[in-house]
Design a protein around this motif. Structure first.
Motif, PDB file in Angstrom:
ATOM      1  N   PRO A  76     -27.701 -42.376  14.768  1.00  0.00           N
ATOM      2  CA  PRO A  76     -29.040 -42.672  15.282  1.00  0.00           C
ATOM      3  C   PRO A  76     -29.247 -44.171  15.410  1.00  0.00           C
ATOM      4  CG  PRO A  76     -29.148 -40.965  13.597  1.00  0.00           C
ATOM      5  CD  PRO A  76     -27.730 -41.458  13.625  1.00  0.00           C
ATOM      6  N   GLY A  77     -29.811 -44.585  16.555  1.00  0.00           N
ATOM      7  CA  GLY A  77     -30.003 -45.999  16.813  1.00  0.00           C
ATOM      8  C   GLY A  77     -28.897 -46.596  17.659  1.00  0.00           C
ATOM      9  N   GLY A  78     -27.867 -45.775  18.008  1.00  0.00           N
ATOM     10  CA  GLY A  78     -26.830 -46.248  18.902  1.00  0.00           C
ATOM     11  C   GLY A  78     -25.669 -46.953  18.226  1.00  0.00           C
ATOM     12  N   GLU A  79     -25.680 -47.065  16.881  1.00  0.00           N
ATOM     13  CA  GLU A  79     -24.604 -47.728  16.189  1.00  0.00           C
ATOM     14  C   GLU A  79     -23.422 -46.766  16.000  1.00  0.00           C
ATOM     15  OE1 GLU A  79     -26.346 -48.990  12.569  1.00  0.00           O
ATOM     16  OE2 GLU A  79     -27.573 -50.558  13.499  1.00  0.00           O
ATOM     17  N   VAL A  80     -22.241 -47.353  15.832  1.00  0.00           N
ATOM     18  CA  VAL A  80     -21.058 -46.528  15.574  1.00  0.00           C
ATOM     19  C   VAL A  80     -21.236 -45.800  14.249  1.00  0.00           C
ATOM     20  CG1 VAL A  80     -18.590 -46.605  15.089  1.00  0.00           C
ATOM     21  CG2 VAL A  80     -19.544 -48.007  16.930  1.00  0.00           C
ATOM     22  N   ASP A  81     -20.941 -44.507  14.244  1.00  0.00           N
ATOM     23  CA  ASP A  81     -21.113 -43.694  13.044  1.00  0.00           C
ATOM     24  C   ASP A  81     -19.872 -43.847  12.160  1.00  0.00           C
ATOM     25  OD1 ASP A  81     -21.616 -41.806  11.121  1.00  0.00           O
ATOM     26  OD2 ASP A  81     -22.445 -40.336  12.523  1.00  0.00           O
ATOM     27  N   ARG A  82     -19.977 -44.680  11.134  1.00  0.00           N
ATOM     28  CA  ARG A  82     -18.831 -45.009  10.284  1.00  0.00           C
ATOM     29  C   ARG A  82     -18.424 -43.851   9.388  1.00  0.00           C
ATOM     30  NH1 ARG A  82     -16.407 -49.071  12.793  1.00  0.00           N
ATOM     31  NH2 ARG A  82     -17.855 -50.778  13.263  1.00  0.00           N
ATOM     32  N   ARG A  83     -19.230 -42.818   9.299  1.00  0.00           N
ATOM     33  CA  ARG A  83     -18.834 -41.676   8.476  1.00  0.00           C
ATOM     34  C   ARG A  83     -17.562 -41.028   9.008  1.00  0.00           C
ATOM     35  NH1 ARG A  83     -24.074 -38.030   8.671  1.00  0.00           N
ATOM     36  NH2 ARG A  83     -23.878 -38.687  10.852  1.00  0.00           N
ATOM     37  N   PHE A  84     -17.321 -41.178  10.303  1.00  0.00           N
ATOM     38  CA  PHE A  84     -16.187 -40.502  10.941  1.00  0.00           C
ATOM     39  C   PHE A  84     -15.088 -41.496  11.313  1.00  0.00           C
ATOM     40  CE2 PHE A  84     -19.918 -37.830  11.706  1.00  0.00           C
ATOM     41  CZ  PHE A  84     -19.456 -36.612  11.238  1.00  0.00           C
ATOM     42  N   ASP A  85     -14.853 -42.472  10.453  1.00  0.00           N
ATOM     43  CA  ASP A  85     -13.830 -43.477  10.720  1.00  0.00           C
ATOM     44  C   ASP A  85     -12.409 -42.956  10.536  1.00  0.00           C
ATOM     45  OD1 ASP A  85     -15.230 -45.635  11.607  1.00  0.00           O
ATOM     46  OD2 ASP A  85     -15.329 -46.684   9.701  1.00  0.00           O
ATOM     47  N   LEU A 109     -31.092 -29.597  17.047  1.00  0.00           N
ATOM     48  CA  LEU A 109     -32.163 -29.498  16.050  1.00  0.00           C
ATOM     49  C   LEU A 109     -33.207 -30.592  16.261  1.00  0.00           C
ATOM     50  CD1 LEU A 109     -32.997 -27.758  13.652  1.00  0.00           C
ATOM     51  CD2 LEU A 109     -31.714 -29.313  12.166  1.00  0.00           C
ATOM     52  N   LEU A 110     -32.754 -31.807  16.544  1.00  0.00           N
ATOM     53  CA  LEU A 110     -33.689 -32.905  16.765  1.00  0.00           C
ATOM     54  C   LEU A 110     -34.462 -32.735  18.066  1.00  0.00           C
ATOM     55  CD1 LEU A 110     -31.596 -35.950  15.501  1.00  0.00           C
ATOM     56  CD2 LEU A 110     -33.506 -34.814  14.371  1.00  0.00           C
ATOM     57  N   LYS A 111     -33.848 -32.087  19.056  1.00  0.00           N
ATOM     58  CA  LYS A 111     -34.584 -31.776  20.295  1.00  0.00           C
ATOM     59  C   LYS A 111     -35.731 -30.814  20.012  1.00  0.00           C
ATOM     60  CE  LYS A 111     -30.996 -32.480  23.824  1.00  0.00           C
ATOM     61  NZ  LYS A 111     -30.116 -31.793  24.818  1.00  0.00           N
ATOM     62  N   GLN A 112     -35.489 -29.858  19.139  1.00  0.00           N
ATOM     63  CA  GLN A 112     -36.552 -28.932  18.751  1.00  0.00           C
ATOM     64  C   GLN A 112     -37.710 -29.685  18.088  1.00  0.00           C
ATOM     65  OE1 GLN A 112     -36.683 -25.689  19.377  1.00  0.00           O
ATOM     66  NE2 GLN A 112     -34.649 -25.538  20.291  1.00  0.00           N
ATOM     67  N   ALA A 113     -37.373 -30.653  17.271  1.00  0.00           N
ATOM     68  CA  ALA A 113     -38.422 -31.445  16.617  1.00  0.00           C
ATOM     69  C   ALA A 113     -39.215 -32.246  17.640  1.00  0.00           C
ATOM     70  CB  ALA A 113     -37.795 -32.378  15.589  1.00  0.00           C
ATOM     71  N   GLU A 114     -38.520 -32.789  18.617  1.00  0.00           N
ATOM     72  CA  GLU A 114     -39.202 -33.590  19.639  1.00  0.00           C
ATOM     73  C   GLU A 114     -40.180 -32.752  20.446  1.00  0.00           C
ATOM     74  OE1 GLU A 114     -40.397 -36.856  21.590  1.00  0.00           O
ATOM     75  OE2 GLU A 114     -39.008 -36.814  19.890  1.00  0.00           O
ATOM     76  N   ALA A 127     -39.494 -34.597  12.066  1.00  0.00           N
ATOM     77  CA  ALA A 127     -38.209 -35.162  12.470  1.00  0.00           C
ATOM     78  C   ALA A 127     -37.486 -35.801  11.289  1.00  0.00           C
ATOM     79  CB  ALA A 127     -38.422 -36.195  13.574  1.00  0.00           C
ATOM     80  N   PHE A 128     -38.237 -36.459  10.412  1.00  0.00           N
ATOM     81  CA  PHE A 128     -37.631 -37.115   9.250  1.00  0.00           C
ATOM     82  C   PHE A 128     -36.926 -36.099   8.360  1.00  0.00           C
ATOM     83  CE2 PHE A 128     -37.792 -38.446   4.838  1.00  0.00           C
ATOM     84  CZ  PHE A 128     -37.222 -39.709   4.884  1.00  0.00           C
ATOM     85  N   HIS A 129     -37.600 -35.008   8.034  1.00  0.00           N
ATOM     86  CA  HIS A 129     -37.004 -34.031   7.122  1.00  0.00           C
ATOM     87  C   HIS A 129     -35.855 -33.265   7.777  1.00  0.00           C
ATOM     88  CE1 HIS A 129     -39.629 -34.835   3.812  1.00  0.00           C
ATOM     89  NE2 HIS A 129     -40.710 -34.623   4.521  1.00  0.00           N
ATOM     90  N   LEU A 130     -35.909 -33.094   9.088  1.00  0.00           N
ATOM     91  CA  LEU A 130     -34.768 -32.483   9.767  1.00  0.00           C
ATOM     92  C   LEU A 130     -33.562 -33.424   9.744  1.00  0.00           C
ATOM     93  CD1 LEU A 130     -36.436 -30.710  12.831  1.00  0.00           C
ATOM     94  CD2 LEU A 130     -35.506 -29.655  10.762  1.00  0.00           C
ATOM     95  N   ARG A 131     -33.822 -34.729   9.876  1.00  0.00           N
ATOM     96  CA  ARG A 131     -32.717 -35.687   9.768  1.00  0.00           C
ATOM     97  C   ARG A 131     -32.130 -35.689   8.366  1.00  0.00           C
ATOM     98  NH1 ARG A 131     -36.082 -39.020  12.965  1.00  0.00           N
ATOM     99  NH2 ARG A 131     -36.732 -40.195  11.124  1.00  0.00           N
ATOM    100  N   GLN A 132     -32.986 -35.498   7.349  1.00  0.00           N
ATOM    101  CA  GLN A 132     -32.468 -35.408   5.982  1.00  0.00           C
ATOM    102  C   GLN A 132     -31.525 -34.210   5.845  1.00  0.00           C
ATOM    103  OE1 GLN A 132     -33.132 -37.626   3.360  1.00  0.00           O
ATOM    104  NE2 GLN A 132     -34.059 -38.836   5.000  1.00  0.00           N
TER     105      GLN A 132
END
Length: 566
Positions: A76-85, A109-114, A127-132
């Motif tokens: 989220p935010g367009g940054e590289v997701d380092r979890r999948f390095d 899931l986030l589209k549903q929240a939107e 949206a916050f709790h779905l991201r959690q």
């Protein structure tokens, strides 16, 4: 049931809110079954296409042919997701398909929240709790689905798994997730080392005067007010990144407030008390010691909010002891508070107040958990992977050590603060708050102000920090630093990292975006810009004042005693 789970001590997940969020989007899907079926078919096709592409690329690699190059996944935010390095996420078809599936399901899931039929903070909370939930469900946080952890387990013959289990059991016993090596640092040993003396003490503060460098210093001293919910030494970490040491080197006479870590005996301590025993008492001592009629002040985060409340009360009394003010990532207008709004609604404040009534204070763990949940992948799940899956010791990181060394909050003062800021936003309403017997009106503050925000601040959004430029009667210079709430502020010039934005236009922009449109990017830390501004508000350089005075004799060496309280 989650509260009965031992892991709830380590992972600050609000499972009730997550279940409610999932129920909300599920009920929404049932209201329009035709669209839900269409979306399910579309998602299924994407999953099948992903599987087909993954195995086609794998077969091509195995046969020696060139395979398509895929873009790195974005967080989220367009940054590289380092979890999948780990390379397996791209090269192993099983893990690659798992990663892509996780991404598609998260996106859906986030589209549903939107699309949820909610407004404002309710939609933000959903949206916050779905991201959690999404972050907690990442395949990277489970040993069987983390290829890097599995590879290390094989390379170490299972030693990494055993180490991780030992650390998990130790954290469960301690009741907290250790994000840093707690044995690596200690104030007075390798943190808070700038030489100084405690020259004043009352029930809420110790006042530290720092030893000058050289024989001359600016005639107007600087008083620093850190947040009362943290230990002060974020501003005096190691010599290489100490803001205090930098200011002393620049020829400023620096005083620091070190807050008491309150217990139940201070339950009735009010915000009036924090003002009287904090900035008022400290400024009296600074003026006695230095002989200065006026002093400069700097407030960090809610220390800045307290400073502005004090300035407004003093303005009503005609007291001009403060010459200028600096606000570091500090809010006065709480209209838009970012993701912290999730934790600062009426039900949550009532829950906090109930806790404080039971104990007489709010434990620092509560605030720490709240702020960590704003950046869960960095501050929670990253530690879970490192400590428990990889079996590595937590890193020795001074910022994280300080973050874990919080202070409690006195019940009466903290309840007053939360209700008059996050709930009612009274500070921007002239006369809505009465402190020190005066109705506060920020428009009566005429001191020059230097305000700095942080571009990626999750606690004080930079647009919220900018609002001070339209609230007071003085001239305000606003600067926008790179990075976040802590890293954006603790950025010594010697590192030559990051950057900042300034806007020297003579006209006052009407909105934060207007300010941003006219801003100029500059490389490096904002500290030098502030030091130049502060020097212009600090008078000429004179002989340095003594350490303490006849009435304010040095009590002990810095960092003092209050900062040591656990």
């Amino acid at each position: 049931m989650w509260q009965a789970n031992p892991l709830s001590k380590l992972l600050p997940l609000d499972m009730a809110a997550i279940v409610e969020a999932v129920s909300t989007v599920s009920a929404q899907a049932l209201e329009d079954p035709a669209r839900a079926n269409d979306e399910a078919r579309e998602l299924t096709l994407k999953l099948w296409q992903n599987a087909s592409d993954t195995w086609t690329a794998a077969i091509a690699r195995w046969s020696g042919q060139a395979s398509p190059v895929t873009d790195r996944d974005k967080a989220p935010g367009g940054e590289v997701d380092r979890r999948f390095d780990a390379p397996e996420w791209e090269q192993n078809p099983f893990f690659h398909m798992m990663k892509q599936t996780y991404g598609l399901l998260s996106e859906q899931l986030l589209k549903q929240a939107e699309r949820a039929d909610l407004e404002g903070s309710d939609k933000q909370r959903l949206a916050f709790h779905l991201r959690q939930l999404i972050d907690a469900s990442s395949p990277t946080v489970f040993l069987p689905t983390n290829p890097a952890a599995l590879r290390k387990a094989m390379e170490t013959g299972g030693t990494s798994v055993a180490n991780g289990m030992r650390q998990l059991l130790a954290d469960l016993d301690a009741g907290r997730l250790n994000m840093t090596d707690t044995e690596a640092f200690a104030p007075g040993r390798n943190l808070a080392l700038t030489p100084g003396k405690v020259v004043f003490r009352n029930k809420l503060i110790e006042l530290i005067q720092y030893a000058p460098k050289g024989e001359k210093a600016h005639e107007v001293p600087l008083l620093i007010l850190p947040p009362w919910i943290n230990k002060y030494y974020i501003l005096d970490l190691q010599p290489k990144n100490s803001l205090v040491a930098y200011l002393v080197d620049q020829g400023f006479t620096v005083f620091m407030v070190s807050w008491k870590n309150p217990d139940a005996s201070l339950e009735e301590t009010s915000l009036d008390d924090y003002m009287l025993d904090g900035p008022i008492a400290a400024s009296d001592a600074v003026r006695r010691i230095t002989g200065a009629k006026q002093i400069n002040a700097m407030g960090y985060c809610i220390g800045g909010t307290l400073l502005m409340m004090t300035l407004a009360a003093l303005a009503a009394k005609g007291d001009d002891r403060f010459s200028s003010a600096t606000l570091m990532v500090s809010m006065q207008d709480f209209t838009e508070v970012g993701d912290t709004a999730v934790f600062m609604d009426e039900p949550h404040i009532e829950f906090i107040e109930k806790q404080m009534l039971e104990r007489g204070y709010l434990d620092s763990r509560h605030m720490s958990d709240m702020f960590n949940m704003l950046r869960p992948n960095d501050l929670i799940w990253g530690a879970v992977v490192n400590n428990y899956l990889m079996g590595e010791k937590p890193p020795a990181f001074d910022l994280l050590y300080w973050n874990a060394d919080g202070t409690r909050m006195a019940r009466a003062a903290h309840s007053f603060y939360l209700r008059n800021t996050y709930i009612e936003n009274n500070l921007i309403k002239p006369g809505a708050i009465t402190l020190l017997g005066e109705k506060l009106d920020l428009r009566k503050i005429t001191q020059d102000i230097y305000a700095v925000g942080a571009e990626k601040d999750h606690i004080v959004p930079w647009r919220a920090a900018w609002q001070v430029t339209r609230l007071t009667g003085g001239d305000v210079r606003y600067v926008l630093a790179a990075s976040g709430h802590i890293a954006g502020m603790i950025n010594p010039p010697a590192k030559a990292k990051g950057g900042h934005l300034t806007n020297d236009s003579t006209s006052r922009p009407a909105t934060p975006d207007d300010w941003l449109a006219g801003a100029v990017a500059k490389q490096g830390s904002w500290w030098a810009d502030w030091a130049q501004w502060l020097a212009a508000h600090s008078g000429e350089k004179l002989a340095v004042p003594p350490m303490g005075s006849k009435t304010d004799k040095p009590l002990c060496d810095a960092p003092g005693t209050y900062v040591m309280e656990r």
